[in-house]
Scaffold this motif. Structure first.
Motif, mmCIF file in Angstrom:
data_model
loop_
_atom_site.group_PDB
_atom_site.id
_atom_site.type_symbol
_atom_site.label_atom_id
_atom_site.label_comp_id
_atom_site.label_asym_id
_atom_site.label_seq_id
_atom_site.Cartn_x
_atom_site.Cartn_y
_atom_site.Cartn_z
ATOM 1 N N SER A 129 0.808 -1.228 0.000
ATOM 2 C CA SER A 129 0.000 0.000 0.000
ATOM 3 C C SER A 129 0.841 1.278 0.000
ATOM 4 N N GLN A 130 2.162 1.142 0.116
ATOM 5 C CA GLN A 130 3.061 2.305 0.126
ATOM 6 C C GLN A 130 3.831 2.436 -1.187
ATOM 7 N N TYR A 131 3.348 1.817 -2.242
ATOM 8 C CA TYR A 131 4.069 1.767 -3.522
ATOM 9 C C TYR A 131 3.792 3.053 -4.322
ATOM 10 N N TYR A 132 4.673 4.016 -4.175
ATOM 11 C CA TYR A 132 4.535 5.325 -4.819
ATOM 12 C C TYR A 132 4.295 5.208 -6.320
ATOM 13 N N ASP A 133 5.141 4.435 -7.011
ATOM 14 C CA ASP A 133 5.033 4.348 -8.471
ATOM 15 C C ASP A 133 3.691 3.774 -8.928
ATOM 16 N N ALA A 134 3.110 2.887 -8.145
ATOM 17 C CA ALA A 134 1.802 2.328 -8.513
ATOM 18 C C ALA A 134 0.720 3.410 -8.453
ATOM 19 N N TYR A 135 0.749 4.242 -7.401
ATOM 20 C CA TYR A 135 -0.194 5.370 -7.336
ATOM 21 C C TYR A 135 0.045 6.332 -8.495
ATOM 22 N N LEU A 136 1.320 6.627 -8.768
ATOM 23 C CA LEU A 136 1.672 7.549 -9.841
ATOM 24 C C LEU A 136 1.137 7.060 -11.185
ATOM 25 N N TYR A 137 1.363 5.787 -11.494
ATOM 26 C CA TYR A 137 0.910 5.259 -12.776
ATOM 27 C C TYR A 137 -0.607 5.089 -12.841
ATOM 28 N N LEU A 138 -1.253 4.866 -11.715
ATOM 29 C CA LEU A 138 -2.726 4.880 -11.723
ATOM 30 C C LEU A 138 -3.210 6.280 -12.076
ATOM 31 N N GLY A 139 -2.519 7.290 -11.560
ATOM 32 C CA GLY A 139 -2.843 8.666 -11.929
ATOM 33 C C GLY A 139 -2.660 8.903 -13.416
ATOM 34 N N TYR A 140 -1.530 8.452 -13.950
ATOM 35 C CA TYR A 140 -1.280 8.589 -15.391
ATOM 36 C C TYR A 140 -2.362 7.864 -16.194
ATOM 37 N N TYR A 141 -2.713 6.657 -15.745
ATOM 38 C CA TYR A 141 -3.732 5.860 -16.437
ATOM 39 C C TYR A 141 -5.057 6.622 -16.498
ATOM 40 N N PHE A 142 -5.517 7.099 -15.340
ATOM 41 C CA PHE A 142 -6.799 7.811 -15.309
ATOM 42 C C PHE A 142 -6.733 9.101 -16.129
ATOM 43 N N LYS A 143 -5.604 9.770 -16.116
ATOM 44 C CA LYS A 143 -5.440 10.995 -16.911
ATOM 45 C C LYS A 143 -5.550 10.673 -18.406
ATOM 46 N N GLN A 144 -4.927 9.581 -18.833
ATOM 47 C CA GLN A 144 -4.962 9.181 -20.244
ATOM 48 C C GLN A 144 -6.370 8.855 -20.720
ATOM 49 N N ILE A 145 -7.188 8.281 -19.827
ATOM 50 C CA ILE A 145 -8.543 7.911 -20.251
ATOM 51 C C ILE A 145 -9.560 9.016 -19.958
ATOM 52 N N GLY A 146 -9.062 10.183 -19.538
ATOM 53 C CA GLY A 146 -9.925 11.345 -19.368
ATOM 54 C C GLY A 146 -10.651 11.439 -18.035
ATOM 55 N N LYS A 147 -10.236 10.666 -17.060
ATOM 56 C CA LYS A 147 -10.870 10.720 -15.733
ATOM 57 C C LYS A 147 -9.963 11.519 -14.801
ATOM 58 N N ASN A 148 -9.950 12.834 -15.036
ATOM 59 C CA ASN A 148 -9.026 13.707 -14.314
ATOM 60 C C ASN A 148 -9.274 13.770 -12.816
#
Length: 135
Positions: A59-78
């Protein structure tokens, strides 16, 4: 792209022995994410699933949160992207990438709100006729 397909094949083989590793789940998602961005293909839902698996394992995996953010940004869920970038910063206050994404999304949101209003009225929305009847 053949390079990403080959990389995924190697990751799957390597991960068969260690599929319960947060890092393995993250690397699968990261590989798919970059393949999708570079080829212009639609973001596979498998990316989200692998990142969520990584976070379930760590649950402390920074990069996983970061890439989930990138993923949602790419699909338009800002809104979801912003939430994940904020969670990344909570995990790692020195996470410059996530902090930068928060600033960019916040500025974009403010600009969109300014563009959608004119003299306090929301553009594209009909005035509420019943609102003035109560006065």
């Amino acid at each position: 792209n053949k390079v990403y397909a080959r990389a995924e094949t190697y990751l799957v083989r390597a991960g068969d022995a260690n599929a319960k590793s947060a890092e393995y789940q993250f690397l699968i998602a990261k590989n798919l994410y970059h393949w999708s961005v570079e080829t212009g293909q639609e973001m596979p839902a498998k990316i989200k699933g692998a990142l969520e698996n990584a976070l379930a394992l760590n649950s402390q995996y920074y990069d996983a949160y970061l890439y989930l953010g990138y993923y949602f940004k790419q699909i338009g869920k800002n809104d979801l992207a912003l939430r994940k970038f904020k969670e990344a910063v909570e995990v790692n206050q020195k996470g410059h990438e996530a902090a930068s994404e928060i600033r960019l999304l916040s500025m974009r949101t403010k600009e969109e709100k300014k563009k959608s209003t004119f003299f306090g009225l929301t553009l594209g929305k009909k005035p509420d006729k019943d609102k003035d009847k109560d006065k």
